[in-house]
Design an enzyme around this catalytic site. Structure first.
Site, PDB file in Angstrom:
ATOM      1  N   ILE A 123      -6.885   7.924  -0.683  1.00 25.20           N
ATOM      2  CA  ILE A 123      -7.327   6.631  -1.038  1.00 25.20           C
ATOM      3  C   ILE A 123      -7.861   6.347   0.532  1.00 25.20           C
ATOM      4  O   ILE A 123      -7.940   6.622   1.563  1.00 25.20           O
ATOM      5  CB  ILE A 123      -5.663   6.065  -0.925  1.00 25.20           C
ATOM      6  CG1 ILE A 123      -5.554   4.546  -0.993  1.00 25.20           C
ATOM      7  CG2 ILE A 123      -4.800   6.437   0.108  1.00 25.20           C
ATOM      8  CD1 ILE A 123      -4.211   3.970  -1.146  1.00 25.20           C
ATOM      9  N   SER A 124      -9.015   5.673  -0.152  1.00 22.93           N
ATOM     10  CA  SER A 124      -9.992   5.150   0.974  1.00 22.93           C
ATOM     11  C   SER A 124      -8.980   3.640   2.112  1.00 22.93           C
ATOM     12  O   SER A 124      -7.827   3.354   2.189  1.00 22.93           O
ATOM     13  CB  SER A 124     -10.815   3.528   0.450  1.00 22.93           C
ATOM     14  OG  SER A 124     -11.639   5.055  -0.608  1.00 22.93           O
ATOM     15  N   GLN A 125      -9.379   3.710   3.173  1.00 24.35           N
ATOM     16  CA  GLN A 125      -8.950   3.309   4.346  1.00 24.35           C
ATOM     17  C   GLN A 125      -8.937   2.137   3.960  1.00 24.35           C
ATOM     18  O   GLN A 125     -10.057   0.700   3.677  1.00 24.35           O
ATOM     19  CB  GLN A 125     -10.111   3.167   5.534  1.00 24.35           C
ATOM     20  CG  GLN A 125      -9.776   2.714   6.792  1.00 24.35           C
ATOM     21  CD  GLN A 125     -10.971   2.567   8.223  1.00 24.35           C
ATOM     22  OE1 GLN A 125     -11.819   3.682   7.898  1.00 24.35           O
ATOM     23  NE2 GLN A 125     -10.723   2.381   9.193  1.00 24.35           N
ATOM     24  N   PRO A 126      -8.602   0.811   4.811  1.00 26.89           N
ATOM     25  CA  PRO A 126      -7.965  -0.828   4.251  1.00 26.89           C
ATOM     26  C   PRO A 126      -9.574  -1.298   4.793  1.00 26.89           C
ATOM     27  O   PRO A 126      -9.609  -2.027   3.968  1.00 26.89           O
ATOM     28  CB  PRO A 126      -6.530  -0.837   4.392  1.00 26.89           C
ATOM     29  CG  PRO A 126      -5.858   0.623   4.664  1.00 26.89           C
ATOM     30  CD  PRO A 126      -6.713   1.453   4.997  1.00 26.89           C
ATOM     31  N   ARG A 153       0.868  -1.184  -0.445  1.00 30.46           N
ATOM     32  CA  ARG A 153       0.441   0.089   0.054  1.00 30.46           C
ATOM     33  C   ARG A 153       1.065   0.808   0.148  1.00 30.46           C
ATOM     34  O   ARG A 153       0.024   2.537  -0.771  1.00 30.46           O
ATOM     35  CB  ARG A 153      -1.239   0.154   1.315  1.00 30.46           C
ATOM     36  CG  ARG A 153      -2.182   0.965   1.603  1.00 30.46           C
ATOM     37  CD  ARG A 153      -3.427   1.100   2.586  1.00 30.46           C
ATOM     38  NE  ARG A 153      -3.934   1.750   2.208  1.00 30.46           N
ATOM     39  CZ  ARG A 153      -4.308   2.767   2.613  1.00 30.46           C
ATOM     40  NH1 ARG A 153      -3.244   2.955   4.171  1.00 30.46           N
ATOM     41  NH2 ARG A 153      -5.200   3.523   3.199  1.00 30.46           N
TER      42      ARG A 153
END
Ligand code: SAH
Length: 217
Positions: free
Chosen positions: A66-69, A40
């Site tokens: 970038i979205s949260q995992p 990431r």
């Protein structure tokens, strides 16, 4: 030129991230493995390298994130990904979610409305690992009629309503995962197209995404 390196430290942090996502309720082992396989930190500015494996969203420029995992894992799991399915993603952003889908061996078509983000992604070296990933510059509300129908559609921006054209571009039996709601909070929906004119809707948790905006920029 930026050097991309995946150190033992980063691999270790990534393992911990996968464990924490599992603890938060993600059960699809293929999804967890995909998160575990993708560095990431490559998708983030080097300034964020040391915190890239925190389970949180980060800015990627142009006011986007970038979205949260956990959110990536949650949406991907709801999509019930299967190898070789055609999936349309709306909102390429950093490309991280698209690579997770490609890692799951899906045929990925992803659209971004912001030219600068699209251009960045085009030259991102890690992408060449995935010949099954194709990038498009355009308005996600329009979908990709010339590549339709899709088995799956994944929207990664907050939609004020369910975009009709995206439903049209789903196969019968196909599924769309989409956060729908206002600016602050959205409800995750899964829509299954059961016939040319009917859909079924399931409701899931609340999330907070950046808005899905019309037109290109
Ligand atoms: N999937 C991304 C998350 C990006 S955030 C990732 O893994 O990093 C949402 C993205 O959707 C932003 O990049 C934003 O520019 C884009 N977006 C918003 N509205 C859109 C639209 N109508 N069509 C395509 N992309 C859109």
């Amino acid at each position: 030129m930026r050097r991309y390196e995946d150190t033992y430290k980063q691999k270790g942090l990534r393992k911990q991230l996968v464990d924490s996502i599992r603890q938060k309720g993600i059960t699809d082992e293929n999804v967890l493995a995909a998160i575990g396989n993708i560095p990431r930190h490559y998708f983030l500015d080097t300034a964020f390298e040391s915190i890239a494996y925190d389970d949180r969203a980060f800015p990627i420029g142009e006011g986007q994130t970038i979205s949260q995992p956990y959110t990536v894992a949650y949406q991907t799991q709801l999509l019930e990904p299967r190898p070789f399915e055609k999936v349309l993603e709306i909102g390429t952003g950093s490309g991280y979610q698209a690579c997770v889908l490609a890692e799951l061996k899906m045929n990925v078509f992803t659209i971004e409305r912001q030219k600068r983000l699209f251009d960045q992604m085009k030259v991102f070296p890690f992408k060449s690992k995935y010949p099954n990933l194709r990038l498009f510059y355009g308005d996600g509300y329009e979908g990709l009629p010339s590549y339709a129908p899709f088995d799956k559609v994944l929207v990664t921006a907050a939609a004020p309503h369910i975009p009709e054209k995206l439903v049209q571009q789903l196969k019968i039996g196909g599924k769309m995962v989409i956060p729908v709601g206002g600016q602050e909070v959205q409800r995750m929906l899964r829509i299954t197209k059961i016939s040319e004119t009917e859909t079924e809707q399931e409701l899931f948790d609340n999330f907070s995404f950046v808005p899905m905006l019309a037109g290109k920029k």
